[in-house]
Design a protein around this motif. Structure first.
Motif, PDB file in Angstrom:
ATOM      1  N   GLN A   1       3.115  10.572  -6.783  1.00 30.98           N
ATOM      2  CA  GLN A   1       3.785  11.320  -7.906  1.00 30.98           C
ATOM      3  C   GLN A   1       2.997  11.791  -9.076  1.00 30.98           C
ATOM      4  OE1 GLN A   1       7.019   8.549  -9.421  1.00 30.98           O
ATOM      5  NE2 GLN A   1       7.253   7.915  -7.280  1.00 30.98           N
ATOM      6  N   THR A   2       2.198  10.857  -9.383  1.00 32.81           N
ATOM      7  CA  THR A   2       1.132  11.353 -10.508  1.00 32.81           C
ATOM      8  C   THR A   2       0.378  12.702  -9.938  1.00 32.81           C
ATOM      9  OG1 THR A   2       1.011   9.183 -11.210  1.00 32.81           O
ATOM     10  CG2 THR A   2      -0.828  10.720 -12.022  1.00 32.81           C
ATOM     11  N   LEU A   3      -0.088  12.562  -8.717  1.00 29.61           N
ATOM     12  CA  LEU A   3      -0.771  13.581  -7.912  1.00 29.61           C
ATOM     13  C   LEU A   3      -0.048  14.963  -7.973  1.00 29.61           C
ATOM     14  CD1 LEU A   3      -3.394  14.755  -6.630  1.00 29.61           C
ATOM     15  CD2 LEU A   3      -2.783  14.048  -4.506  1.00 29.61           C
ATOM     16  N   ALA A   4       1.040  14.849  -7.726  1.00 29.43           N
ATOM     17  CA  ALA A   4       2.025  15.965  -7.374  1.00 29.43           C
ATOM     18  C   ALA A   4       2.322  16.493  -8.728  1.00 29.43           C
ATOM     19  CB  ALA A   4       3.273  15.608  -6.793  1.00 29.43           C
TER      20      ALA A   4
ATOM     21  N   LEU B   1      -6.513   6.829   1.784  1.00 32.13           N
ATOM     22  CA  LEU B   1      -5.755   7.903   1.027  1.00 32.13           C
ATOM     23  C   LEU B   1      -5.701   7.586  -0.278  1.00 32.13           C
ATOM     24  CD1 LEU B   1      -2.721   8.452   3.547  1.00 32.13           C
ATOM     25  CD2 LEU B   1      -4.857  10.122   2.764  1.00 32.13           C
ATOM     26  N   LEU B   2      -5.416   6.054  -0.837  1.00 31.43           N
ATOM     27  CA  LEU B   2      -5.355   5.646  -2.087  1.00 31.43           C
ATOM     28  C   LEU B   2      -6.505   5.978  -2.918  1.00 31.43           C
ATOM     29  CD1 LEU B   2      -3.351   2.372  -1.724  1.00 31.43           C
ATOM     30  CD2 LEU B   2      -2.776   4.052  -2.932  1.00 31.43           C
ATOM     31  N   ALA B   3      -7.624   5.702  -2.362  1.00 28.92           N
ATOM     32  CA  ALA B   3      -9.069   6.008  -3.124  1.00 28.92           C
ATOM     33  C   ALA B   3      -8.999   7.701  -3.297  1.00 28.92           C
ATOM     34  CB  ALA B   3     -10.008   5.631  -2.099  1.00 28.92           C
ATOM     35  N   GLU B   4      -8.601   8.156  -2.395  1.00 27.24           N
ATOM     36  CA  GLU B   4      -8.764   9.877  -2.477  1.00 27.24           C
ATOM     37  C   GLU B   4      -7.788  10.550  -3.470  1.00 27.24           C
ATOM     38  OE1 GLU B   4      -7.632  13.812   0.084  1.00 27.24           O
ATOM     39  OE2 GLU B   4      -8.236  11.901   1.278  1.00 27.24           O
ATOM     40  N   VAL B   5      -6.596   9.927  -3.593  1.00 20.42           N
ATOM     41  CA  VAL B   5      -5.455  10.157  -4.510  1.00 20.42           C
ATOM     42  C   VAL B   5      -5.941   9.790  -5.944  1.00 20.42           C
ATOM     43  CG1 VAL B   5      -2.988   9.784  -4.988  1.00 20.42           C
ATOM     44  CG2 VAL B   5      -3.524  10.394  -2.954  1.00 20.42           C
ATOM     45  N   LYS B   6      -6.309   8.526  -5.852  1.00 20.85           N
ATOM     46  CA  LYS B   6      -6.755   8.077  -7.199  1.00 20.85           C
ATOM     47  C   LYS B   6      -8.181   8.638  -7.716  1.00 20.85           C
ATOM     48  CE  LYS B   6      -4.054   3.873  -7.087  1.00 20.85           C
ATOM     49  NZ  LYS B   6      -4.393   2.511  -7.163  1.00 20.85           N
ATOM     50  N   GLY B   7      -8.891   9.099  -6.745  1.00 21.79           N
ATOM     51  CA  GLY B   7     -10.193  10.050  -7.235  1.00 21.79           C
ATOM     52  C   GLY B   7     -11.253   8.936  -7.480  1.00 21.79           C
TER      53      GLY B   7
ATOM     54  N   LYS C   1      -2.372  19.477  -3.023  1.00 21.54           N
ATOM     55  CA  LYS C   1      -3.118  18.110  -2.480  1.00 21.54           C
ATOM     56  C   LYS C   1      -2.111  16.867  -2.140  1.00 21.54           C
ATOM     57  CE  LYS C   1      -6.814  15.697  -2.042  1.00 21.54           C
ATOM     58  NZ  LYS C   1      -7.720  15.813  -1.147  1.00 21.54           N
ATOM     59  N   ALA C   2      -1.039  16.915  -2.829  1.00 23.11           N
ATOM     60  CA  ALA C   2      -0.075  15.887  -2.634  1.00 23.11           C
ATOM     61  C   ALA C   2       0.600  16.027  -1.261  1.00 23.11           C
ATOM     62  CB  ALA C   2       1.190  15.792  -3.880  1.00 23.11           C
TER      63      ALA C   2
ATOM     64  N   LYS D   1       0.743  -1.173   0.101  1.00 26.37           N
ATOM     65  CA  LYS D   1      -0.184   0.101  -0.104  1.00 26.37           C
ATOM     66  C   LYS D   1       0.757   1.249   0.064  1.00 26.37           C
ATOM     67  CE  LYS D   1      -3.864  -2.295   2.325  1.00 26.37           C
ATOM     68  NZ  LYS D   1      -4.856  -2.410   1.435  1.00 26.37           N
ATOM     69  N   ALA D   2       1.984   1.304   0.788  1.00 28.43           N
ATOM     70  CA  ALA D   2       2.806   2.430   0.699  1.00 28.43           C
ATOM     71  C   ALA D   2       3.590   2.350  -0.503  1.00 28.43           C
ATOM     72  CB  ALA D   2       3.659   2.347   1.770  1.00 28.43           C
ATOM     73  N   THR D   3       3.953   1.685  -1.140  1.00 30.67           N
ATOM     74  CA  THR D   3       4.434   1.669  -2.438  1.00 30.67           C
ATOM     75  C   THR D   3       3.574   2.109  -3.669  1.00 30.67           C
ATOM     76  OG1 THR D   3       6.040  -0.199  -1.961  1.00 30.67           O
ATOM     77  CG2 THR D   3       5.688   0.299  -4.327  1.00 30.67           C
ATOM     78  N   GLU D   4       2.192   1.526  -3.748  1.00 32.51           N
ATOM     79  CA  GLU D   4       1.142   2.190  -4.325  1.00 32.51           C
ATOM     80  C   GLU D   4       0.758   3.595  -4.199  1.00 32.51           C
ATOM     81  OE1 GLU D   4      -3.173   0.885  -5.736  1.00 32.51           O
ATOM     82  OE2 GLU D   4      -2.254  -0.055  -4.339  1.00 32.51           O
ATOM     83  N   LEU D   5       0.575   3.998  -3.041  1.00 33.93           N
ATOM     84  CA  LEU D   5       0.561   5.615  -2.618  1.00 33.93           C
ATOM     85  C   LEU D   5       1.396   6.216  -3.086  1.00 33.93           C
ATOM     86  CD1 LEU D   5      -1.531   7.314  -1.287  1.00 33.93           C
ATOM     87  CD2 LEU D   5      -0.354   6.794   0.689  1.00 33.93           C
ATOM     88  N   SER D   6       2.779   5.766  -2.798  1.00 33.99           N
ATOM     89  CA  SER D   6       4.099   6.826  -3.369  1.00 33.99           C
ATOM     90  C   SER D   6       3.868   6.875  -4.756  1.00 33.99           C
ATOM     91  CB  SER D   6       5.286   5.994  -3.034  1.00 33.99           C
ATOM     92  OG  SER D   6       6.335   6.559  -3.567  1.00 33.99           O
ATOM     93  N   THR D   7       3.556   5.900  -5.586  1.00 28.10           N
ATOM     94  CA  THR D   7       3.478   5.971  -7.214  1.00 28.10           C
ATOM     95  C   THR D   7       2.231   7.014  -7.258  1.00 28.10           C
ATOM     96  OG1 THR D   7       4.350   3.801  -7.381  1.00 28.10           O
ATOM     97  CG2 THR D   7       3.134   4.831  -9.410  1.00 28.10           C
TER      98      THR D   7
END
Length: 85
Positions: free
Chosen positions: A38-41, A78-84, A47-48, A29-35
């Protein structure tokens, strides 16, 4: 510089114990969130940074015994939020 901070925070998220959520789950999950961060930033740096600060709260909660399930849930949110989603 901000991306470096994101990577440092993610790398610091090392689980100490596991119950319903394993160490492998947390690391994945930490790895997926990190990736995803990067896209969000690239789209929304503010937001990032907000998500990164919330990741620090996960790190603090992980240090408490029996908190892995809660940490997994927070990562999922957090993953759901970042991925929209």
């Amino acid at each position: 510089m901000n991306m470096l901070r994101i990577f440092v925070v993610v790398a610091a998220l090392a689980p100490v114990s596991a119950f319903a959520c394993t160490a492998e789950d947390i690391n994945a999950k930490a790895t997926e969130l990190s990736t995803s961060l990067q896209t969000l930033a690239a789209r929304d740096q503010q937001k990032a940074m907000e998500v990164t600060q919330r990741m620090q709260a996960i790190q603090a909660k992980q240090q408490a015994p029996g908190s892995m399930t809660e940490a997994c849930k927070m990562y999922d949110e957090l993953l759901a939020e970042v991925k929209g989603k």
